[in-house]
Motif scaffolding. Structure first.
Motif, PDB file in Angstrom:
ATOM      1  N   SER A 170      30.016  37.416  51.733  1.00  0.00           N
ATOM      2  CA  SER A 170      31.558  37.223  50.867  1.00  0.00           C
ATOM      3  C   SER A 170      33.170  37.049  51.379  1.00  0.00           C
ATOM      4  N   SER A 171      32.557  37.669  52.802  1.00  0.00           N
ATOM      5  CA  SER A 171      33.790  37.186  53.988  1.00  0.00           C
ATOM      6  C   SER A 171      33.839  36.180  53.970  1.00  0.00           C
ATOM      7  N   ALA A 173      32.575  33.603  53.720  1.00  0.00           N
ATOM      8  CA  ALA A 173      32.793  33.191  52.636  1.00  0.00           C
ATOM      9  C   ALA A 173      34.422  32.140  53.239  1.00  0.00           C
ATOM     10  N   LEU A 174      35.038  33.525  53.170  1.00  0.00           N
ATOM     11  CA  LEU A 174      35.942  32.387  52.582  1.00  0.00           C
ATOM     12  C   LEU A 174      37.321  31.612  54.082  1.00  0.00           C
ATOM     13  N   PRO A 230      25.961  34.040  52.004  1.00  0.00           N
ATOM     14  CA  PRO A 230      27.097  32.909  51.786  1.00  0.00           C
ATOM     15  C   PRO A 230      26.867  32.610  50.664  1.00  0.00           C
ATOM     16  N   HIS A 233      33.096  29.339  48.077  1.00  0.00           N
ATOM     17  CA  HIS A 233      34.320  29.644  48.087  1.00  0.00           C
ATOM     18  C   HIS A 233      35.001  28.872  46.942  1.00  0.00           C
ATOM     19  N   SER A 240      35.445  34.435  45.951  1.00  0.00           N
ATOM     20  CA  SER A 240      34.668  34.036  47.650  1.00  0.00           C
ATOM     21  C   SER A 240      32.979  35.109  46.819  1.00  0.00           C
ATOM     22  N   PRO A 281      30.328  27.192  52.316  1.00  0.00           N
ATOM     23  CA  PRO A 281      31.641  27.570  53.560  1.00  0.00           C
ATOM     24  C   PRO A 281      31.332  26.894  54.585  1.00  0.00           C
TER      25      PRO A 281
END
Length: 286
Positions: A170-171, A173-174, A230, A233, A240, A281
């Protein structure tokens, strides 16, 4: 805790209302009483589903007389229920209403659920979607086979970003700027944990960029190995998402997580995005 100066950092809100309350001491625009009430609500968890005023005072650091006023008010509003026999409180049904508008707005969950269930049954594990929230990822959808061992994910359950495949994916995807701000948040939130696991965290993000998924071999729970990809986002909402698959370690053959399960979770992420017309992403971090 050191306050990090950052622009438009709503997406990095601390997962703990208690920390936010401490960070805003002396802020005239901050509603301290409301903040304390939310601290009390967040003190209830699976290990403390039934708490008295003394328990809550010890957990939150708020004085017992103040806690007593807060719990009385929250009970009158329906967010807590009082057990007269035990002289303790539990969360009330009204607390569920707060989560419903957020979850209802994530319509992709309904489209994803059957695909998630198919994979969970196939690998005899769990498949979940998580939403990034500061130093945690929070489950917003989950599916599982009949026997998944001791770890049973559920909607609303938080897990640490640094230690989990879900958190790392998830990080990843930022966007780059938000990713850098999150890294500052993770370092400030728990410096010791960051120092111990930052290399594995960065490696997980790099795996997402190179292969579309990352692996985690029991770093969060020794008995569970996991992969995550991912998902997407949502810039307008600063949200995200990632999707993971957790399997009891004893069910996995050597190399299976990377050679089979990882590509399948990536394919599932691709399928979900196609169903809801979302774009994957662009990952270029670490």
């Amino acid at each position: 805790m050191t306050t990090i100066a950052r622009p438009d950092a709503g997406f990095l809100r601390s997962p703990s209302a208690e920390k936010v309350l401490a960070d805003h001491a002396g802020d005239a625009a901050f509603a301290t009483t409301l903040g304390r009430g939310l601290v009390v609500l967040e003190a209830f968890d699976v290990g403390g589903a039934l708490l008295g005023n003394a328990d809550l005072a010890a957990r939150t650091g708020i004085s017992r007389p103040t806690v007593a006023r807060l719990t009385h008010t929250l009970a009158e509003l329906g967010y807590l229920r009082y057990d007269w026999k035990l002289s303790k409180y539990r969360l009330g049904a009204r607390a569920l209403r707060m989560a419903h508008p957020l979850l209802a707005g994530m319509e992709f969950r309904q489209a994803a659920r059957p695909l998630m269930q198919d994979l969970a049954q196939s690998v005899r594990g769990t498949v979940s979607i998580g939403l990034l929230d500061g130093a945690s990822a929070i489950y917003v959808e989950t599916a599982r086979s009949g026997d998944v061992g001791t770890h049973v994910p559920d909607i609303g359950m938080p897990i640490p970003v640094i230690l989990t495949a879900m958190g790392r994916a998830s990080s990843a995807a930022l966007p780059a700027v938000e990713f850098a701000l999150l890294e500052q948040c993770l370092k400030a939130d728990n410096p010791d944990l960051w120092s111990a696991y930052r290399d594995k965290y960065h490696a997980g993000v790099e795996q997402c960029a190179e292969r579309g998924f990352c692996t985690c071999y029991g770093e969060y729970m020794a008995s569970i190995h996991a992969v995550a990809a991912p998902l997407f986002h949502v810039p307008a909402l600063k949200q995200s998402f990632a999707i993971n698959c957790g399997i009891p370690a004893f069910r996995l053959q050597s190399g299976q997580l990377e050679s089979e399960i990882g590509p399948r979770i990536k394919a599932l992420a691709d399928s979900i995005r196609a169903l809801v017309n979302e774009v994957g992403p662009m990952i270029a971090h670490s």
